[in-house]
Write a protein that holds these residues in place. Structure first.
Motif, PDB file in Angstrom:
ATOM      1  N   THR A  98       0.868  -1.170   0.000  1.00 54.30           N
ATOM      2  CA  THR A  98       0.000   0.000   0.000  1.00 54.30           C
ATOM      3  C   THR A  98       0.905   1.219   0.000  1.00 54.30           C
ATOM      4  O   THR A  98       1.765   1.353   0.879  1.00 54.30           O
ATOM      5  N   PHE A 100       1.407   5.274   0.252  1.00 54.57           N
ATOM      6  CA  PHE A 100       0.663   6.413   0.791  1.00 54.57           C
ATOM      7  C   PHE A 100       1.607   7.544   1.182  1.00 54.57           C
ATOM      8  O   PHE A 100       2.824   7.371   1.247  1.00 54.57           O
ATOM      9  N   HIS A 102       2.730  10.244   4.045  1.00 56.81           N
ATOM     10  CA  HIS A 102       2.730  10.324   5.501  1.00 56.81           C
ATOM     11  C   HIS A 102       3.275  11.683   5.940  1.00 56.81           C
ATOM     12  O   HIS A 102       4.317  12.134   5.452  1.00 56.81           O
ATOM     13  N   GLN A 103       2.594  12.336   6.884  1.00 56.44           N
ATOM     14  CA  GLN A 103       3.017  13.651   7.349  1.00 56.44           C
ATOM     15  C   GLN A 103       3.984  13.507   8.525  1.00 56.44           C
ATOM     16  O   GLN A 103       3.683  12.836   9.513  1.00 56.44           O
ATOM     17  N   ASN A 120       7.650  15.271   5.610  1.00 55.27           N
ATOM     18  CA  ASN A 120       6.701  14.296   5.051  1.00 55.27           C
ATOM     19  C   ASN A 120       7.437  13.144   4.359  1.00 55.27           C
ATOM     20  O   ASN A 120       8.653  13.172   4.204  1.00 55.27           O
ATOM     21  N   ASP A 174      -2.966  16.297  -2.570  1.00 54.32           N
ATOM     22  CA  ASP A 174      -3.837  15.306  -1.940  1.00 54.32           C
ATOM     23  C   ASP A 174      -3.054  14.598  -0.833  1.00 54.32           C
ATOM     24  O   ASP A 174      -2.447  13.557  -1.045  1.00 54.32           O
ATOM     25  N   PRO A 175      -3.058  15.149   0.404  1.00 51.60           N
ATOM     26  CA  PRO A 175      -2.284  14.535   1.485  1.00 51.60           C
ATOM     27  C   PRO A 175      -2.797  13.159   1.889  1.00 51.60           C
ATOM     28  O   PRO A 175      -2.100  12.415   2.576  1.00 51.60           O
ATOM     29  N   ASP A 176      -4.027  12.811   1.486  1.00 53.83           N
ATOM     30  CA  ASP A 176      -4.578  11.491   1.786  1.00 53.83           C
ATOM     31  C   ASP A 176      -4.286  10.499   0.669  1.00 53.83           C
ATOM     32  O   ASP A 176      -4.918   9.438   0.588  1.00 53.83           O
ATOM     33  N   LEU A 177      -3.306  10.833  -0.180  1.00 55.68           N
ATOM     34  CA  LEU A 177      -2.920   9.964  -1.285  1.00 55.68           C
ATOM     35  C   LEU A 177      -2.717   8.530  -0.821  1.00 55.68           C
ATOM     36  O   LEU A 177      -1.988   8.256   0.115  1.00 55.68           O
ATOM     37  N   GLU A 178      -3.397   7.612  -1.476  1.00 52.18           N
ATOM     38  CA  GLU A 178      -3.212   6.205  -1.144  1.00 52.18           C
ATOM     39  C   GLU A 178      -3.476   5.369  -2.380  1.00 52.18           C
ATOM     40  O   GLU A 178      -4.455   5.571  -3.082  1.00 52.18           O
TER      41      GLU A 178
END
Length: 274
Positions: A98, A100, A102-103, A120, A174-178
């Motif tokens: 997966t 993604f 991460h901050q 990040n 898009d910080p929620d990129l997954e």
């Protein structure tokens, strides 16, 4: 003409040609049975003891591929970090991971003033029996969660007379990129219906990014520099890596007893494979 020869063979061997042919037939049957048995036993041994080894090897190769890809990504983005390029493109093989965003951040103390620097990270996570393994790019370095130090060192060197830091801050719209790619490693030695899609397609799938340098901030330090890595993805690996680059442990921080130049390069990631 053939009968005397046949009689002669029967006289010397004590058996008829019919008996000889029957013997050869039995011998061929026994040989075939042994060969078939060996094949069946071999398949059984592989199915019981070998498949798991094959799957374990494949899972290890997935992580190795991810590690090499992340090291290549770090090398490519270093062109933005230190060599003045403004755009780079790179691909990552997703495999069974997966991927993604991460901050995370570093906390710098420069000449007594504290500054929180977002860095990040881009992460590929593999689920391995309840113990996830992460391979990531963060702050200019490539890290793997089950390795002690960075696989690709960040440009953050402390020398006796000066420090030189070039830090990458990853950003994205898009910080929620997954990107979750399902890949089934289950294996069975039995007839099955043809799958609707081929699992290898998921294993070989890649995700592509454009990386654009959007801003550079320069901080000049006259005195010592301290770094707190507790809010990074892998604090212990950061600590071990920075110590190998000349930084000294000072409580919860890492210290360079020298001034220097700190460059913070903000790099924006955009997916290009939609």
């Amino acid at each position: 003409m053939g009968e005397p020869d046949q009689c002669r063979r029967e006289y010397w061997t004590g058996e008829s040609t019919t008996d000889q042919e029957t013997g050869r037939g039995v011998s061929d049957l026994v040989g075939f049975s042994l060969m078939f048995g060996i094949i069946i036993v071999s398949v059984g041994i592989v199915s019981v003891g070998g498949v798991q080894d094959i799957l374990t090897f494949g899972e290890g190769e997935e992580i190795q591929t991810s590690q090499r890809g992340m090291e290549a990504t770090a090398s490519s983005l270093e062109k933005l970090n230190q060599q003045g390029d403004t755009l780079r493109t790179f691909d990552l093989v997703t495999g069974g991971s997966t991927t993604f965003f991460h901050q995370s951040e570093l906390t710098l103390t420069v000449d007594g003033d504290e500054e929180h620097v977002p860095i990040n990270s881009l992460v590929q996570q593999f689920d391995r029996g309840g113990t996830p393994i992460n391979v990531s790019y963060e702050g200019g370095g490539a890290f793997r969660s089950n390795f002690a130090t960075a696989n690709y060192e960040p440009s953050m060197v402390c020398r006796e007379t000066h420090a030189s830091l070039s830090i990458v801050n990853l950003t994205t719209e898009d910080p929620d990129l997954e990107i979750a790619i399902a890949f089934d490693n289950e294996f069975a030695l039995e007839p099955t219906d043809p799958p609707e899609s081929v699992p290898v397609a998921a294993f070989a799938q890649t995700v592509s990014f454009d990386a654009t340098l959007v801003e550079t901030e320069v901080i000049r330090a006259d005195d010592d520099i301290n770094i707190d890595v507790s809010d990074t993805l892998h604090p212990e690996r950061w600590e071990a890596t920075l110590e190998s680059l000349g930084w000294e442990e000072n409580g919860d921080e890492l210290e360079c007893d020298a001034g220097g130049v700190i460059r913070i390069n903000t790099v924006e990631l955009d997916r290009t494979d939609f």
